[in-house]
Design a protein around this motif. Structure first.
Motif, PDB file in Angstrom:
ATOM      1  N   ALA A 240       7.050  -1.930  -4.715  1.00 11.40           N
ATOM      2  CA  ALA A 240       8.102  -0.817  -4.378  1.00 11.40           C
ATOM      3  C   ALA A 240       7.383   0.413  -4.810  1.00 11.40           C
ATOM      4  CB  ALA A 240       9.363  -1.118  -5.358  1.00 11.40           C
ATOM      5  N   ILE A 241       6.735   0.631  -5.797  1.00  7.96           N
ATOM      6  CA  ILE A 241       6.128   1.663  -6.443  1.00  7.96           C
ATOM      7  C   ILE A 241       4.929   2.028  -5.687  1.00  7.96           C
ATOM      8  CG2 ILE A 241       4.862   2.588  -8.414  1.00  7.96           C
ATOM      9  CD1 ILE A 241       6.070   0.512 -10.150  1.00  7.96           C
ATOM     10  N   MET A 242       4.168   0.934  -5.354  1.00  7.32           N
ATOM     11  CA  MET A 242       3.080   1.657  -4.383  1.00  7.32           C
ATOM     12  C   MET A 242       3.556   1.850  -3.038  1.00  7.32           C
ATOM     13  SD  MET A 242       0.235   1.016  -5.881  1.00  7.32           S
ATOM     14  CE  MET A 242       1.101   1.742  -7.126  1.00  7.32           C
ATOM     15  N   THR A 243       4.601   1.307  -2.516  1.00  7.21           N
ATOM     16  CA  THR A 243       5.118   1.889  -1.056  1.00  7.21           C
ATOM     17  C   THR A 243       5.649   3.356  -1.322  1.00  7.21           C
ATOM     18  OG1 THR A 243       5.829  -0.373  -0.579  1.00  7.21           O
ATOM     19  CG2 THR A 243       6.985   1.605   0.356  1.00  7.21           C
ATOM     20  N   SER A 244       6.287   3.619  -2.387  1.00  5.41           N
ATOM     21  CA  SER A 244       6.717   5.055  -2.496  1.00  5.41           C
ATOM     22  C   SER A 244       5.447   5.937  -2.795  1.00  5.41           C
ATOM     23  CB  SER A 244       7.660   4.936  -3.930  1.00  5.41           C
ATOM     24  OG  SER A 244       8.821   4.265  -3.711  1.00  5.41           O
ATOM     25  N   ALA A 245       4.532   5.598  -3.529  1.00  2.00           N
ATOM     26  CA  ALA A 245       3.270   6.351  -3.670  1.00  2.00           C
ATOM     27  C   ALA A 245       2.743   6.479  -2.240  1.00  2.00           C
ATOM     28  CB  ALA A 245       2.192   5.540  -4.535  1.00  2.00           C
ATOM     29  N   SER A 415      11.401  -0.857  13.851  1.00  2.00           N
ATOM     30  CA  SER A 415      11.665  -0.221  15.451  1.00  2.00           C
ATOM     31  C   SER A 415      11.753   1.488  15.039  1.00  2.00           C
ATOM     32  CB  SER A 415      12.531  -0.523  16.079  1.00  2.00           C
ATOM     33  OG  SER A 415      12.852   0.142  17.221  1.00  2.00           O
ATOM     34  N   LYS A 416      12.370   1.640  13.687  1.00  2.00           N
ATOM     35  CA  LYS A 416      12.735   3.067  13.282  1.00  2.00           C
ATOM     36  C   LYS A 416      11.309   3.599  12.764  1.00  2.00           C
ATOM     37  CE  LYS A 416      17.665   2.204  12.198  1.00  2.00           C
ATOM     38  NZ  LYS A 416      18.470   2.395  11.175  1.00  2.00           N
ATOM     39  N   ALA A 417      10.765   2.771  12.258  1.00  2.00           N
ATOM     40  CA  ALA A 417       9.350   3.338  11.631  1.00  2.00           C
ATOM     41  C   ALA A 417       8.407   3.723  12.674  1.00  2.00           C
ATOM     42  CB  ALA A 417       8.809   2.230  10.708  1.00  2.00           C
ATOM     43  N   GLY A 418       8.354   3.207  13.947  1.00  2.00           N
ATOM     44  CA  GLY A 418       7.426   3.471  14.896  1.00  2.00           C
ATOM     45  C   GLY A 418       5.881   3.296  14.438  1.00  2.00           C
ATOM     46  N   LYS A 419       5.275   4.425  14.413  1.00  2.00           N
ATOM     47  CA  LYS A 419       3.829   4.427  14.079  1.00  2.00           C
ATOM     48  C   LYS A 419       3.533   4.648  12.510  1.00  2.00           C
ATOM     49  CE  LYS A 419       3.460   9.549  14.501  1.00  2.00           C
ATOM     50  NZ  LYS A 419       3.363   9.807  13.165  1.00  2.00           N
ATOM     51  N   ASP A 420       4.558   4.739  11.898  1.00  2.00           N
ATOM     52  CA  ASP A 420       4.710   4.716  10.370  1.00  2.00           C
ATOM     53  C   ASP A 420       4.953   3.638   9.724  1.00  2.00           C
ATOM     54  OD1 ASP A 420       4.262   7.757  10.284  1.00  2.00           O
ATOM     55  OD2 ASP A 420       6.277   8.115  11.130  1.00  2.00           O
ATOM     56  N   VAL A 421       4.068   2.523  10.239  1.00  2.64           N
ATOM     57  CA  VAL A 421       4.057   1.139   9.593  1.00  2.64           C
ATOM     58  C   VAL A 421       2.706   1.168   8.735  1.00  2.64           C
ATOM     59  CG1 VAL A 421       4.142  -1.189   9.858  1.00  2.64           C
ATOM     60  CG2 VAL A 421       5.501   0.252  11.126  1.00  2.64           C
ATOM     61  N   PHE A 422       2.736   0.853   7.609  1.00  8.64           N
ATOM     62  CA  PHE A 422       1.490   0.909   6.984  1.00  8.64           C
ATOM     63  C   PHE A 422       1.182  -0.715   6.083  1.00  8.64           C
ATOM     64  CE2 PHE A 422       4.349   3.033   4.285  1.00  8.64           C
ATOM     65  CZ  PHE A 422       4.171   2.557   2.769  1.00  8.64           C
ATOM     66  N   MET A 423      -0.052  -0.950   6.368  1.00 11.02           N
ATOM     67  CA  MET A 423      -0.319  -2.045   5.823  1.00 11.02           C
ATOM     68  C   MET A 423      -0.176  -2.458   4.191  1.00 11.02           C
ATOM     69  SD  MET A 423      -3.884  -4.231   5.946  1.00 11.02           S
ATOM     70  CE  MET A 423      -4.816  -3.410   4.757  1.00 11.02           C
ATOM     71  N   GLY A 424      -0.295  -1.318   3.373  1.00  9.44           N
ATOM     72  CA  GLY A 424      -0.059  -1.519   1.838  1.00  9.44           C
ATOM     73  C   GLY A 424      -1.556  -1.469   1.084  1.00  9.44           C
ATOM     74  N   TYR A 425      -1.330  -2.360   0.217  1.00 12.96           N
ATOM     75  CA  TYR A 425      -2.703  -2.577  -0.580  1.00 12.96           C
ATOM     76  C   TYR A 425      -3.323  -3.991  -0.650  1.00 12.96           C
ATOM     77  CZ  TYR A 425       1.053  -4.367  -3.793  1.00 12.96           C
ATOM     78  OH  TYR A 425       2.107  -4.892  -4.510  1.00 12.96           O
ATOM     79  N   LEU A 426      -4.629  -4.100  -1.145  1.00 10.03           N
ATOM     80  CA  LEU A 426      -5.418  -5.302  -1.120  1.00 10.03           C
ATOM     81  C   LEU A 426      -5.723  -5.593  -2.564  1.00 10.03           C
ATOM     82  CD1 LEU A 426      -7.285  -4.993   1.935  1.00 10.03           C
ATOM     83  CD2 LEU A 426      -5.396  -6.238   1.922  1.00 10.03           C
ATOM     84  N   PHE A 427      -5.704  -4.925  -3.507  1.00  7.41           N
ATOM     85  CA  PHE A 427      -6.181  -5.043  -4.829  1.00  7.41           C
ATOM     86  C   PHE A 427      -5.454  -6.395  -5.453  1.00  7.41           C
ATOM     87  CE2 PHE A 427      -2.578  -2.540  -6.092  1.00  7.41           C
ATOM     88  CZ  PHE A 427      -2.002  -3.365  -7.168  1.00  7.41           C
ATOM     89  N   ASP A 428      -4.236  -6.625  -5.152  1.00  2.75           N
ATOM     90  CA  ASP A 428      -3.733  -7.913  -5.592  1.00  2.75           C
ATOM     91  C   ASP A 428      -4.464  -9.158  -5.321  1.00  2.75           C
ATOM     92  OD1 ASP A 428      -3.072  -7.715  -3.160  1.00  2.75           O
ATOM     93  OD2 ASP A 428      -1.010  -8.548  -3.458  1.00  2.75           O
TER      94      ASP A 428
END
Length: 478
Positions: A240-245, A415-428
């Motif tokens: 959640a924190i990383m998504t907001s960042a 669908s609402k996100a459209g092109k604004d879908v992002f993968m997130g992080y990999l450090f975990d």
């Protein structure tokens, strides 16, 4: 829980990296325990091979057995026993599948990897998952390049890689080579009971001001507004924190974190995200949740004692047995944090998670890869979604399916996100020490004072320590 790891997502990935790698088998896993040290270093183990052909692109031995181990978590295990294995045997009827399920992946599997007599295909997930970066470094995971280059089992004219959603192969790639199939496609967000919201006339918020105003209303109604399980699922909060960042400063913020860039954790976007969520922890969370497990908190939500829960789209299936008729899962994107966020409020973190890999030092690694090719067929993916209420990385496999309310809601958010879908992080998945530190820091932030600067400084120090540790293999994310 499964850990959705992207990573959980999580899955659970998501989703979902926790305890240190175990080296002693635990009671109750007799099959795996009995196998754990049976063949020394495994150096002389003869691996099964066959003749490559158009019908057998991975060159498996059609009569060689394949041993698989599946994590018994939020996705269940029926997709393996009732779908993937029968599909595999439909094509390879003489190959016996030896199947086991466990919730203690590291405890039961790591000794076998170290001994060189690993199962052929392993589902690495849950709170006791293995450090996959270390597995790759040790040469214990098989290179899956030939799998992804092989033709799809049932999508004519396409390789396996060409049938997958963008980024699916990348998420299992280390130093330019793919070693993992991240199979479950997880959508992350805030989950709530649609029926409860409709009953109370509560509107799903998009701005942070609307979010906190709604949390005040929920609190006044005698319901805990927001919560997660501090005992074994703090990575839900890290997500959640990383998504907001990322919404504040774009996904580049997360790429810098993955790349161990100096100052990545003290970036203003991370600070503002931690500050906003720290205030939620201070005002709206039940502090007793620090000692609860995910199933305990999720049950409280099913009983309408908790309103918002941060999680991945495996949640609905995980709670199926505990969900009453008065509860209908729905998901919303995390609300925008500031007026100057660089991604819209509708932006969504969605990623492939739930690691599956073929062991490099097993009796039949090519058979393990062929099992993965079976999983990546459209037929298997469709049945997986029906059984688990979760999407897969096989593109379009769920098109036309009648799916559950929660998964429908997640699809609508995508669908609402459209092109604004992002993968997130990999450090975990890359750096377990950093993952462990993030879990503790998130719990400190949410349950013990909401100090955003402390969160950022703690994580920056942990990142610097990993960067300076020459014993840790480093990975690059472009």
């Amino acid at each position: 829980m499964s850990e959705i790891t992207t990573s959980e997502l999580d899955r659970r990935t998501l989703l979902r990296r926790a305890a240190a790698v175990g080296l002693v088998a635990t009671p109750g896993v007799s099959f795996l325990s009995a196998c754990a040290g049976s063949s020394g270093d495994g150096g002389d183990t003869k691996q099964a091979t066959g003749t490559k052909s158009a019908d057998n692109p991975l060159g498996i031995d059609p009569k060689a057995g394949v041993e698989i181990v599946i994590f018994d978590g939020g996705l269940g295990t029926k997709y393996a026993t009732d779908v993937d294995t029968p599909l595999f045997n439909r094509k390879w009827p003489d190959a016996k599948i030896t199947y086991s399920a466990t919730q203690q992946v590291a405890t039961t599997i790591k000794p076998r990897l170290n001994a060189g007599n690993a199962p052929d295909m392993i589902n690495n997930s849950g709170t006791d998952l293995m450090d996959f970066g270390a597995i790759v470094k040790a040469g214990q995971a098989a290179d899956l390049s030939d799998l992804f280059a092989a033709p799809s089992l049932d999508i004519p004219g396409k390789t396996v890689a060409e049938t997958l959603v963008p980024g699916a192969v990348q998420q299992g790639t280390y130093d330019g080579k793919p070693y993992a199939v991240n199979y479950s496609f997880t959508v992350f967000g805030l989950w709530y009971n649609r029926k409860l919201f409709e009953k109370n006339g509560w509107t799903v918020p998009t701005t942070w001001a609307d979010f906190t105003a709604l949390l005040d209303k929920i609190k006044a109604a005698g319901i805990t507004p927001f919560g997660y399980a501090g005992a074994n699922a703090p990575y839900y909060m890290v997500r959640a924190i990383m998504t907001s960042a990322a919404k504040i400063g774009t996904e580049q913020v997360l790429k810098d974190i993955d790349n161990l860039k100096p100052g990545a954790w003290t970036n203003d976007a991370v600070f503002k995200a931690a500050q906003a969520w720290g205030e939620i922890g201070t005002k709206y969370i039940d502090k007793s949740y620090l000692g609860l497990k995910h199933t305990e908190v999720q049950l409280q939500q099913n009983q309408d004692k908790l309103a918002f829960y941060p999680c991945g789209s495996w949640l609905e299936n995980e709670q199926a047995a505990s969900t009453p008729p008065t509860f209908e899962y729905a998901m919303m994107a995390y609300p925008g944090v500031t007026a100057s966020d660089q991604l819209p409020a509708t932006a969504i973190n969605a990623a492939a998670g739930e690691i599956y890999f073929a062991a490099a030092k097993s009796k039949n690694p090519q058979g393990g890869k062929e099992y993965l090719r079976t999983m990546l067929s459209k037929e298997a993916a469709v049945e997986f979604t029906k059984l688990t209420k979760s999407l897969t990385v096989v593109a379009g496999a769920a098109d036309g399916l009648t799916i559950s309310p929660g998964l429908t809601s997640a699809n609508e958010a995508l669908s609402k996100a459209g092109k604004d879908v992002f993968m997130g992080y990999l450090f975990d998945t890359w750096y377990k020490k950093l993952d462990d530190a993030s879990r503790e820091a998130a719990n400190q932030l949410m349950f013990k004072g909401g100090d955003a600067k402390k969160f950022c400084d703690t994580m920056e120090a942990a990142s610097r320590a990993v960067a300076k540790d020459s014993s840790i293999t480093k990975f690059d994310r472009s």
